[in-house]
Design a protein around this motif. Structure first.
Motif, short mmCIF file in Angstrom:
data_model
loop_
_atom_site.label_atom_id
_atom_site.label_comp_id
_atom_site.label_asym_id
_atom_site.label_seq_id
_atom_site.Cartn_x
_atom_site.Cartn_y
_atom_site.Cartn_z
N TYR A 122 4.46 1.38 2.38
CA TYR A 122 3.56 0.39 1.76
C TYR A 122 3.98 -0.99 2.22
O TYR A 122 5.04 -1.16 2.83
CB TYR A 122 3.60 0.49 0.23
N PRO A 173 -0.85 -6.01 0.73
CA PRO A 173 -0.93 -4.57 0.49
C PRO A 173 -2.18 -3.97 1.13
O PRO A 173 -3.23 -4.60 1.16
CB PRO A 173 -0.96 -4.44 -1.03
N PRO A 206 -4.63 -0.15 -2.53
CA PRO A 206 -3.47 -1.04 -2.52
C PRO A 206 -2.66 -0.80 -3.81
O PRO A 206 -3.23 -0.49 -4.86
CB PRO A 206 -4.08 -2.44 -2.51
N ALA A 249 2.25 3.78 -2.55
CA ALA A 249 2.98 4.20 -1.35
C ALA A 249 2.28 5.45 -0.83
O ALA A 249 1.69 6.21 -1.59
CB ALA A 249 4.44 4.49 -1.70
N HIS A 250 2.35 5.64 0.48
CA HIS A 250 1.62 6.74 1.11
C HIS A 250 2.51 7.44 2.13
O HIS A 250 3.29 6.80 2.83
CB HIS A 250 0.37 6.18 1.81
N THR A 253 -7.51 0.55 7.24
CA THR A 253 -6.73 -0.24 6.28
C THR A 253 -7.51 -1.48 5.85
O THR A 253 -8.31 -2.03 6.62
CB THR A 253 -5.37 -0.67 6.85
N GLU A 298 6.71 -4.60 5.19
CA GLU A 298 6.71 -3.15 5.09
C GLU A 298 7.93 -2.66 4.33
O GLU A 298 9.03 -3.16 4.49
CB GLU A 298 6.69 -2.53 6.49
#
Length: 182
Positions: free
Chosen positions: A63, A68, A114, A117-118, A133, A142
């Motif tokens: 993330y 974001p 946003p 976390a991915h 994005t 980051e």
């Protein structure tokens, strides 16, 4: 398209209407108006990314603490187990995660807003992963949360092998020590 809100309702599983026959298939992979209606948001996308990874590669949990990024993710070759973790401290679902299998066969997409976390792990021999994005990549902002944080207890699939990690992903922080959103 069919849109399903997951256990964390801001994360939306999108299943496009696929038209197929003996020649192949066609589907509309993105429509801004339909996306806004399905997610109840008005995000605009500014960047498209494409990654290719081998079986067992685990990317995440990523993330940006500033700028974001919301991400609309999908797989065009292979299959992945895709995870979104709520890292908004003010959220009733803070520290919770949802996951879906995305593949070239199911054509599913996942909207990761946003504040999340991915990450994903590749289930097939190889996978090509595409994502749009809502903000530009900013490496100075980051951050990475450890994929195996015991407090998150993500139920990653058993691959019969240890996940293959970048140095950055191997050094991810526990959620309890991570920079999070308010």
């Amino acid at each position: 398209m069919k849109a399903t809100r997951l256990a964390i309702p801001e994360v939306v599983l999108i299943e496009p209407k696929v038209f197929g026959d003996a020649r192949g298939f066609f589907f509309e992979s993105f429509n801004q108006k339909a996306f806004n209606e399905a997610t109840g948001t008005n995000h605009q996308f500014v960047q498209d990314n494409h990654s290719r990874s081998s079986k067992g590669v685990l990317r995440g949990l990523h993330y940006q603490i500033q700028q974001p990024q919301g991400k609309l993710v999908r797989v065009v070759r292979g299959a992945v187990f895709d995870v979104a973790v709520d890292i908004r401290k003010s959220s009733p679902t803070f520290g919770q995660w949802v996951a879906e299998e995305l593949s070239e066969d199911n054509h599913r997409q996942l909207w990761v807003p946003p504040g999340f976390a991915h990450g994903f792990v590749v289930l097939s021999e190889m996978a090509e992963f595409l994502y749009k994005t809502t903000d530009y990549y900013a490496p100075q902002f980051e951050r990475c949360i450890a994929w195996n944080d015991p407090d998150l207890a993500i139920d990653w699939p058993n691959m019969g092998m240890a996940p293959l990690l970048s140095a950055k992903d191997g050094a991810g922080r526990k959620l309890s020590n991570a920079d999070c959103f308010n």
